[in-house]
Design an enzyme around this catalytic site. Sequence first.
Site, PDB file in Angstrom:
ATOM      1  N   HIS A 160      29.641  -9.256  11.227  1.00  7.30           N
ATOM      2  CA  HIS A 160      30.233  -8.362  10.228  1.00  7.30           C
ATOM      3  C   HIS A 160      31.172  -7.306  10.830  1.00  7.30           C
ATOM      4  O   HIS A 160      31.771  -6.526  10.092  1.00  7.30           O
ATOM      5  CB  HIS A 160      29.101  -7.655   9.471  1.00  7.30           C
ATOM      6  N   SER A 174      34.266  -5.364   3.736  1.00  4.23           N
ATOM      7  CA  SER A 174      32.920  -5.066   3.218  1.00  4.23           C
ATOM      8  C   SER A 174      33.030  -4.219   1.945  1.00  4.23           C
ATOM      9  O   SER A 174      33.629  -4.675   0.974  1.00  4.23           O
ATOM     10  CB  SER A 174      32.101  -4.382   4.319  1.00  4.23           C
ATOM     11  N   ASP A 226      27.261 -13.315   9.780  1.00  2.00           N
ATOM     12  CA  ASP A 226      27.255 -11.966   9.211  1.00  2.00           C
ATOM     13  C   ASP A 226      25.887 -11.732   8.560  1.00  2.00           C
ATOM     14  O   ASP A 226      25.515 -12.410   7.603  1.00  2.00           O
ATOM     15  CB  ASP A 226      28.365 -11.902   8.151  1.00  2.00           C
TER      16      ASP A 226
END
Lengths: 279, 279
Positions: B257, B148, B224
């Site tokens: 995620h 991320s 996600d």
Amino acid sequence: MEVLSEHRAFGGKQGFYRHASTSCNGSMKFSLYQPPQAEAGKVPVLLYLSGLTCTEETFMIKAGAQRLASELGMMLVTCDTSPRDAAVAGESDSWDFGLAAGFYLDATQAPWSTAYNMYSYVVKELPAVLAANFPAADLDRMGLFGHSMGGHGALTIGLKHPEQFKSVSAFAPIVAPSQCPWGVKAFTGYLGADQSAWAAYDATSLVAKQQHPQTILIDQGTSDKFWVEQLKTELFVEACQKAGQAVSVNLRDGYDHGYYFISSYIDDHLRHHAGILKG
Amino acid sequence: MEVLSEHRAFGGKQGFYRHASTSCNGSMKFSLYQPPQAEAGKVPVLLYLSGLTCTEETFMIKAGAQRLASELGMMLVTCDTSPRDAAVAGESDSWDFGLAAGFYLDATQAPWSTAYNMYSYVVKELPAVLAANFPAADLDRMGLFGHSMGGHGALTIGLKHPEQFKSVSAFAPIVAPSQCPWGVKAFTGYLGADQSAWAAYDATSLVAKQQHPQTILIDQGTSDKFWVEQLKTELFVEACQKAGQAVSVNLRDGYDHGYYFISSYIDDHLRHHAGILKG
């Protein structure tokens, strides 16, 4: 049963769930990993009991068990370590008694007996919730394991119910709670000062009367700071030898009490259970 | 450098450390896993950059990377996600800016520029600390990866320093921070409103000018919730195609995620880096 969250993991599904519990007098959470094989049929169930301060999440985020469970086709289940929703007076006063310290027994003393019944929860209530909501859970092929306080839970419940929990193992278990500070505090509070009631929840006492047909696997780190005072592995080993209970104890040089130790040997434990449940 | 804790894990050693940092104007923590092979000589180093809200601990407890790192003989290092000890006014007002949101850049704007210099920390200061304290760390064989916000860090720093970071990969990276809400907020705060300064920290802009000689590996979950608005994988892929940068993107059906996604594919990433660093 309420779905709190579900996450794809290793081709299967990691979920967190909540349900109303009569044993624990309020709502309880648990976590469950379904391997990919659960889409095609029933799979063995491996129930893990956590230690002091843990929740239903700890094992699932820290142990790294899903990878091999996915390969072997085993369902993993973890419950919480105490009632959470019963609002028993004084339950948050200590870190090693009350909340997150249910010790996997049915309390007989007020005010704990209204909610602190994790033994019944593990043996009856949670399996019924699994049967009702997860058709892939093969409850005729259940294994039981745990860590520290949860290792105590796994040994005692496994010895009492070998027909229900066909394989048993433990990481750094409290093996003789009647003879260590954590156990004496918990048993005095939950079961009362009369020690005759304690033996039913003490693996070292229990094994003299009730054995498990399968070898019990134990891993214990030699740098575990709780080993000598609280865990006392050797007392259980002696009792097993006297009783004729097969036990395999691995002392792991330099390992401590935490999840880096557990994750290092989790694969061995999964294979131990798979060997019995899928054998 | 101060040792905060060390734990035996998979035959090696998982440690947590603290040191004084000039880049970050105060003390900084990092975690490091030494595989068993580190006792016998130098091993490749794989540096992981974490995402928003994480610390130096997150990856080590949740990703399950140590098992294969121990097998492959790779050192794992994770730093924190921002300065922690600089007491910059306003740094705890947002979850996505300031504390735990350093974005792996060197801030140019007051008051952030005094401490929010994670780019320099990752490229220069942390490697120097490793060199001084961990003789087994082979800094000529370093790989870089992240998740991320940390995937953004890995891509940008990897593209800028291919000679230092010889292999690069990312889980669900922010690939075009200049074009997503998280990035716009962070870059405006740290770098100022003049967007000409942003390109140096935007992988999609950078790759047009600076390529990495190795294939960049990216895994992205299709469930996600940040994918479309914040991560925008496709912008980087297009830019790589135009620039001639080799990139391998795996879209993972149904994965989200979180760390259940990362742990499911961590082995692939370790093997990607090992193939380059040990090849």
